[in-house]
Design a protein around this motif. Structure first.
Motif, PDB file in Angstrom:
ATOM      1  N   ASP A 134       0.794  -1.238  -0.059  1.00 31.73           N
ATOM      2  CA  ASP A 134      -0.070   0.111   0.133  1.00 31.73           C
ATOM      3  C   ASP A 134       0.771   1.135  -0.012  1.00 31.73           C
ATOM      4  OD1 ASP A 134      -1.788   1.744   0.190  1.00 31.73           O
ATOM      5  OD2 ASP A 134      -2.831   1.044   2.167  1.00 31.73           O
ATOM      6  N   PRO A 135       0.540   2.095  -0.960  1.00 30.58           N
ATOM      7  CA  PRO A 135       1.562   3.453  -1.028  1.00 30.58           C
ATOM      8  C   PRO A 135       1.177   4.313   0.057  1.00 30.58           C
ATOM      9  CG  PRO A 135       0.059   3.391  -2.912  1.00 30.58           C
ATOM     10  CD  PRO A 135      -0.196   1.995  -2.204  1.00 30.58           C
ATOM     11  N   TRP A 136       0.002   4.206   0.616  1.00 26.63           N
ATOM     12  CA  TRP A 136      -0.565   5.138   1.420  1.00 26.63           C
ATOM     13  C   TRP A 136       0.396   5.439   2.779  1.00 26.63           C
ATOM     14  CZ3 TRP A 136      -4.777   8.653   0.912  1.00 26.63           C
ATOM     15  CH2 TRP A 136      -5.172   9.206   1.965  1.00 26.63           C
ATOM     16  N   PRO A 137       0.567   6.641   3.209  1.00 24.29           N
ATOM     17  CA  PRO A 137       0.058   7.945   2.681  1.00 24.29           C
ATOM     18  C   PRO A 137       0.976   8.688   1.864  1.00 24.29           C
ATOM     19  CG  PRO A 137       0.804   8.151   4.871  1.00 24.29           C
ATOM     20  CD  PRO A 137       1.093   6.953   4.531  1.00 24.29           C
ATOM     21  N   THR A 138       2.215   7.937   1.368  1.00 26.93           N
ATOM     22  CA  THR A 138       3.292   8.628   0.706  1.00 26.93           C
ATOM     23  C   THR A 138       2.808   9.238  -0.868  1.00 26.93           C
ATOM     24  OG1 THR A 138       4.984   7.189   1.829  1.00 26.93           O
ATOM     25  CG2 THR A 138       5.604   8.371  -0.180  1.00 26.93           C
ATOM     26  N   THR A 139       2.824  10.637  -0.823  1.00 22.49           N
ATOM     27  CA  THR A 139       2.033  11.247  -2.030  1.00 22.49           C
ATOM     28  C   THR A 139       3.030  10.615  -3.528  1.00 22.49           C
ATOM     29  OG1 THR A 139       2.081  13.118  -0.717  1.00 22.49           O
ATOM     30  CG2 THR A 139       1.850  13.318  -3.213  1.00 22.49           C
ATOM     31  N   ALA A 140       2.506  10.023  -4.128  1.00 22.23           N
ATOM     32  CA  ALA A 140       2.862   9.570  -5.437  1.00 22.23           C
ATOM     33  C   ALA A 140       3.321  10.608  -6.452  1.00 22.23           C
ATOM     34  CB  ALA A 140       1.788   8.470  -5.990  1.00 22.23           C
TER      35      ALA A 140
END
Length: 365
Positions: A161-167
């Motif tokens: 899960d990439p959250w919460p790193t701003t893609a």
């Protein structure tokens, strides 16, 4: 589908979008702590899994979705949204590619509609869409717990899960990544052969936890979920979903005009908040309960959890103009809001990072 893990000792069945799997196994607080430490795993076999194969799969999904997928290398994880022509969210999916097919994980009751939508949009492209939910189950972990699942029998793929790193290409209305409450969560989804679900759990050595614990950590991290936070009006900005679900620099897709317009104005019609609920009476509202400010209806509850440390919490969508210090009541229960998408001011009007400058109207010379 009903998970075979519901026959494990202490299992209590869940409901709503999590029907068919365990809410908990008798000790939800302990299960949450094990999960946080990377020592637990959650049966998420109620989720739907769809594959898209063929040489045109990534370029095709790129044209349909909010996400830039042209460079999605095997093993990388992302997420995409599919919007209607007015920019409202219709589908959301975790996405990863194994070099031969793209794997999409979504809510169980969205898998068939997602396949139907993709089939309608296929035209003459070299793609094949398949609902593989019947053969593929999902297990959730936090921290390094995913490694134990990946080493087990029947493992297919892991999505992080990439959250919460701003893609790349994304932006945020809420706090910066290094101040976000979800920055330590590190959730993963392990896709496994459904026929070997029990074998994977046993081989992992991890403690079984229920969706009670999984959802408590999600709400603490302000993580939006398709099956809870998304209604017929929801747009990505309201949920701070521009962080990981939308690339503002990519080309055209359905609903892009709304995304650009609201991004330019910086004023989504509603905003997501976390509510700290008064737990003195051991009562909690149900999702869908109305949020009141005095006698005025100002929003609705989308998720309700009991967190092992923070107590009863909820996510809610409220009117954007609602003051951050407003006294709120939900089903007779006092609630204090924690701001996720800001009310007014620079943070609300100009999301952090502000990619996609070419989408903004330039002053005339």
């Amino acid at each position: 589908m009903t998970s075979p893990l519901l026959s494990r000792p202490g299992a209590v069945a869940g409901g709503g979008p999590d029907a068919g799997v365990a809410l908990h196994y008798g000790h939800p607080a302990q299960e949450q702590r094990a999960l946080e430490r990377g020592l637990g795993l959650v049966d998420l076999s109620q989720l739907g899994v769809v594959t898209v194969s063929g040489p045109d799969r990534l370029s095709w999904l790129n044209t349909l979705s909010t996400q830039l997928l042209l460079d999605l290398a095997p093993g990388r994880s992302g997420e995409l949204l599919l919007l209607d022509p007015h920019g409202r969210i219709e589908h959301a999916a975790a996405v990863a590619d194994d070099g031969e097919r793209a794997w999409l994980v979504t809510e169980g009751d969205h898998a068939a509609p997602l396949v139907a939508f993709l089939e309608r949009m296929r035209f003459m492209l070299r793609v094949e869409v398949t609902d593989v939910t019947e053969h593929t189950a999902v297990l959730g972990t936090c921290g390094d717990g995913w490694q134990a699942v990946a080493a087990g029998p029947g493992h297919v793929l892991t999505w992080h899960d990439p959250w919460p790193t701003t893609a790349p290409g994304g932006t945020s209305y809420g706090p910066p990544d290094d101040e976000h409450p979800g920055r330590h969560l590190r959730r993963s989804l392990g896709l496994v052969d459904r026929a070997r679900l029990g074998d994977v759990v046993d081989a992992s050595g991890l403690r079984l936890a229920g969706t009670w614990a999984w959802e408590a950590l999600r709400v603490e991290a302000w993580r939006p979920r398709l099956g809870r936070e998304v209604d017929e009006r929801a747009i990505p900005h309201e949920l701070d979903w521009l962080r990981t679900g939308v690339h503002l620099d990519k080309g055209c897709y359905r609903g892009q005009e709304t995304v650009a317009r609201v991004f330019n104005l910086g004023r989504p019609p509603r905003r997501l908040v976390m509510l700290h609920l008064d737990g003195s009476d051991h009562l909690t509202p149900e999702p869908g309960a109305r949020v009141l400010h005095g006698d005025r209806d100002v929003g609705l509850v989308t998720s309700v959890v009991r967190h092992a440390e923070l107590g009863p919490l909820a996510l809610a969508l409220v009117k954007r103009s609602l003051p951050a210090d407003a006294e709120l009541v939900v089903d007779g229960i006092a609630a204090a809001q924690e701001v996720i998408v800001p009310v007014t001011g620079e943070a609300a009007g100009r999301p952090a990072g502000r990619p996609g400058q070419e989408l903004r109207r330039r002053p005339r010379a």
